[in-house]
Scaffold this motif. Structure first.
Motif, PDB file in Angstrom:
ATOM      1  N   LYS A   1      -0.202  10.225   5.032  1.00 45.16           N
ATOM      2  CA  LYS A   1      -1.649  10.055   4.837  1.00 45.16           C
ATOM      3  C   LYS A   1      -2.130   8.734   5.426  1.00 45.16           C
ATOM      4  O   LYS A   1      -3.197   8.666   6.031  1.00 45.16           O
ATOM      5  N   LEU A   2      -1.338   7.678   5.264  1.00 45.78           N
ATOM      6  CA  LEU A   2      -1.696   6.383   5.846  1.00 45.78           C
ATOM      7  C   LEU A   2      -1.700   6.450   7.365  1.00 45.78           C
ATOM      8  O   LEU A   2      -2.593   5.897   8.019  1.00 45.78           O
TER       9      LEU A   2
ATOM     10  N   ALA B   1       0.457   5.379  -1.804  1.00 45.30           N
ATOM     11  CA  ALA B   1       0.039   6.506  -0.976  1.00 45.30           C
ATOM     12  C   ALA B   1       1.213   7.006  -0.150  1.00 45.30           C
ATOM     13  O   ALA B   1       2.187   6.296   0.047  1.00 45.30           O
TER      14      ALA B   1
ATOM     15  N   ARG C   1       2.613  -0.446  13.501  1.00 46.81           N
ATOM     16  CA  ARG C   1       2.323  -0.166  12.094  1.00 46.81           C
ATOM     17  C   ARG C   1       2.792   1.234  11.703  1.00 46.81           C
ATOM     18  O   ARG C   1       3.346   1.444  10.619  1.00 46.81           O
TER      19      ARG C   1
ATOM     20  N   GLY D   1      -4.738   8.426   8.603  1.00 51.09           N
ATOM     21  CA  GLY D   1      -5.934   7.600   8.451  1.00 51.09           C
ATOM     22  C   GLY D   1      -6.017   6.517   9.512  1.00 51.09           C
ATOM     23  O   GLY D   1      -7.091   6.250  10.065  1.00 51.09           O
ATOM     24  N   LEU D   2      -4.896   5.904   9.824  1.00 51.77           N
ATOM     25  CA  LEU D   2      -4.853   4.867  10.842  1.00 51.77           C
ATOM     26  C   LEU D   2      -5.194   5.437  12.218  1.00 51.77           C
ATOM     27  O   LEU D   2      -5.991   4.864  12.965  1.00 51.77           O
TER      28      LEU D   2
ATOM     29  N   LEU E   1       5.658   2.306   8.969  1.00 51.41           N
ATOM     30  CA  LEU E   1       5.425   3.264   7.886  1.00 51.41           C
ATOM     31  C   LEU E   1       6.451   4.390   7.907  1.00 51.41           C
ATOM     32  O   LEU E   1       6.904   4.841   6.855  1.00 51.41           O
TER      33      LEU E   1
ATOM     34  N   LEU F   1       0.810  -1.206   0.000  1.00 57.14           N
ATOM     35  CA  LEU F   1       0.000   0.000   0.000  1.00 57.14           C
ATOM     36  C   LEU F   1       0.849   1.263   0.000  1.00 57.14           C
ATOM     37  O   LEU F   1       0.475   2.274  -0.559  1.00 57.14           O
ATOM     38  N   LEU F   2       2.012   1.206   0.613  1.00 54.76           N
ATOM     39  CA  LEU F   2       2.881   2.375   0.711  1.00 54.76           C
ATOM     40  C   LEU F   2       3.346   2.870  -0.655  1.00 54.76           C
ATOM     41  O   LEU F   2       3.665   4.030  -0.821  1.00 54.76           O
TER      42      LEU F   2
ATOM     43  N   ALA G   1       3.115   7.978   3.251  1.00 55.65           N
ATOM     44  CA  ALA G   1       3.113   7.420   4.602  1.00 55.65           C
ATOM     45  C   ALA G   1       2.349   8.324   5.568  1.00 55.65           C
ATOM     46  O   ALA G   1       1.612   7.844   6.430  1.00 55.65           O
TER      47      ALA G   1
END
Length: 53
Positions: free
Chosen positions: A10-11, A6, A45, A14-15, A49, A2-3, A8
């Motif tokens: 933003k991920l 998108a 996680r 979101g997390l 990231l 996924l990285l 990092a």
């Protein structure tokens, strides 16, 4: 991964938002999370990231 699709940051945001909306703790007990969780805790996680960014 996924990285690759998108950023990092933003991920991570979101997390964190998902954990806040679900009233989950970002740092659960390691033994509890190892037994009950199907995925690593958010702190692990996020750290992963950040190292891949």
């Amino acid at each position: 991964m996924l990285l690759q699709n998108a950023k990092a940051s933003k991920l991570i945001s979101g997390l964190v938002k998902l954990y806040e909306e679900n009233a989950s703790t970002l740092t659960p007990d390691p033994l509890y999370s190892a037994f009950h969780y199907s995925h690593p805790p958010a702190a692990i996680r996020i750290a992963h990231l950040q190292t891949k960014a």
